[in-house]
Design an enzyme around this catalytic site. Structure first.
Site, PDB file in Angstrom:
ATOM      1  N   VAL A  50       3.486  -5.929   2.580  1.00 20.39           N
ATOM      2  CA  VAL A  50       3.705  -4.825   3.689  1.00 20.39           C
ATOM      3  C   VAL A  50       2.634  -3.946   3.759  1.00 20.39           C
ATOM      4  CG1 VAL A  50       6.255  -5.009   3.475  1.00 20.39           C
ATOM      5  CG2 VAL A  50       5.013  -3.431   2.009  1.00 20.39           C
TER       6      VAL A  50
ATOM      7  N   ASP B 112       6.860   1.982   2.760  1.00 15.93           N
ATOM      8  CA  ASP B 112       6.871   1.114   1.768  1.00 15.93           C
ATOM      9  C   ASP B 112       8.050   1.663   0.491  1.00 15.93           C
ATOM     10  OD1 ASP B 112       4.173   1.633   2.808  1.00 15.93           O
ATOM     11  OD2 ASP B 112       3.629  -0.222   2.057  1.00 15.93           O
TER      12      ASP B 112
ATOM     13  N   ASP C  36       0.781  -1.270  -0.048  1.00 19.71           N
ATOM     14  CA  ASP C  36       0.055   0.292  -0.006  1.00 19.71           C
ATOM     15  C   ASP C  36       0.805   1.202  -0.244  1.00 19.71           C
ATOM     16  OD1 ASP C  36       1.143  -0.410   2.491  1.00 19.71           O
ATOM     17  OD2 ASP C  36      -0.797   0.331   3.498  1.00 19.71           O
TER      18      ASP C  36
HETATM   19  O1  RIB Z   1       1.753  -0.341  10.904  1.00 20.58           O
HETATM   20  C1  RIB Z   1       2.528  -0.086   9.707  1.00 20.58           C
HETATM   21  C2  RIB Z   1       2.212  -0.437   8.591  1.00 20.58           C
HETATM   22  O2  RIB Z   1       1.005   0.288   8.173  1.00 20.58           O
HETATM   23  C3  RIB Z   1       3.202  -0.149   7.476  1.00 20.58           C
HETATM   24  O3  RIB Z   1       3.116  -1.121   6.762  1.00 20.58           O
HETATM   25  C4  RIB Z   1       2.825   1.261   6.944  1.00 20.58           C
HETATM   26  O4  RIB Z   1       3.135   1.407   5.513  1.00 20.58           O
HETATM   27  C5  RIB Z   1       1.415   1.200   7.225  1.00 20.58           C
HETATM   28  O5  RIB Z   1       0.819   0.348   6.044  1.00 20.58           O
HETATM   29 CA    CA Z   2       2.788  -0.199   4.344  1.00 13.66          CA
END
Ligand code: RIB
Ligand code: CA
Length: 330
Positions: free
Chosen positions: A138, A16, A11
């Protein structure tokens, strides 16, 4: 060394972007596709961000647009009201501030995403793979959750799923739930228990390895190439936005998704990892989206989920510096 294949599911926001940059600068894995999902921003934005980043790094990797909403959580009206939510947006002088910026500050690109939906791509690619493929996820796990629901057999074609998600003893979106799991608890439960090997890096595992403050940012800036400038900017702007949202006391933050990638690139970054049964609360109550690990030790555990408890901080920081130094403009 033979490069293992990986699909990166994201996302894509600030952390990321750091994670994908590190992965693409490393030669340990061949990234065969990027699947975008909702989460930090709507899926249109995260898809555009992925396209811009691969262009910026001059990589020819297909990007697939995925799910724009969770599997089912949005159907339960009032589900959010049962939890205590973190402030994720604030209006300051008419401007909306969010933890992750809507669009990464990278040059526009003429590249476009592929016609195939990300979930179909996952099913197709895994079913037709001659060797097992890794997944690094992720963001909220919707794309994988849907793909595994469409075709549960694809789990057999997966080597390892590396995940950033959950918290061992705390949350960030709510007191007990981490954002990626909270945004799609049902998908997280499906993925953790799909039968494939999972390496899960929760909030605490990531924070033990990848906290960034002014000192670390100076080291990144000193590398002085176009990618290090982008990464320095992403981390410092991320901290600046968190200051606005949470208060002046914020002087550092974790690049969570980078920690998940660092542990995948080099297992020796991991100082402590435990094999535990892992589930996600999908009850819609106060603990909605929370990671539940069974640490009671009643029986000998044979879980497919390895959970990272601690990483080597110095080496995790050094790995990012080394990768950024290795960047050479084509
Ligand atoms: O909690 C951290 C996560 O949430 C990470 O992947 C950040 O990019 C958000 O998506
Ligand atoms: Ca993320």
């Amino acid at each position: 060394m033979e490069r293992k294949k990986v699909i990166f599911d994201t996302d894509i926001g600030s952390d990321d972007a750091v994670a994908l940059t590190a992965l693409l600068l490393s030669d340990r894995f061949e990234v065969i596709g990027i699947t975008a999902t909702h989460g930090n921003q709507p899926v249109c934005n995260t898809t555009e961000n992925a396209l811009r980043l691969v262009s910026f790094l001059n990589k020819d990797i297909p990007v697939y647009k995925g799910c724009g909403q969770p599997m089912v959580r949005h159907l339960f009206k009032g589900r959010n009201a049962n939890t205590i939510q973190e402030t994720i947006r604030k209006e300051v002088d008419g401007e909306v501030i969010m933890i992750h910026e809507p669009i990464l500050p990278l040059p526009e690109t003429t590249r476009t995403f592929e016609d195939m939906h990300a979930c179909s791509y996952l099913v197709d690619t895994l079913r037709n793979a001659k060797e097992t493929i890794n997944i690094c996820a992720v963001g909220p796990l919707t794309n994988l959750g849907v793909a595994l629901t469409m075709a549960p057999d694809i789990a057999e074609h997966i080597d390892t799923i590396y995940i950033m998600g959950g918290g061992l003893f705390k949350g960030n979106r709510t007191p007990i739930a981490e954002a990626n799991f909270y945004d799609d608890p049902e998908a997280a439960e499906i993925v953790l228990n799909c039968g494939a090997h999972v390496v899960l890096n929760p909030l605490e595992g990531c924070e033990s390895g990848a906290m960034y403050d002014a000192n670390e940012i100076i080291k990144i800036a000193a590398i002085d190439n176009k990618v290090s400038h982008f990464i320095r900017n992403e981390i410092s702007e991320f901290i600046a936005r968190e200051k606005i949202l949470f208060g002046d006391w914020v002087d550092s933050d974790c690049m969570y998704d980078y920690a998940a990638v660092a542990a995948m690139l080099d297992e020796s970054m991991i100082v402590e990892m435990r094999n535990e049964l892992a589930h996600v609360d999908c009850s819609g109550g106060m603990a909605d989206g929370a990671l539940i690990c069974d640490r009671r030790g009643f029986d000998e555990i044979h879980s497919k989920v390895d959970i990272i408890y601690r990483m080597d901080t110095d080496r995790t920081h050094q790995l990012l510096l080394d990768l950024l130094k290795s960047y050479a403009e084509a």
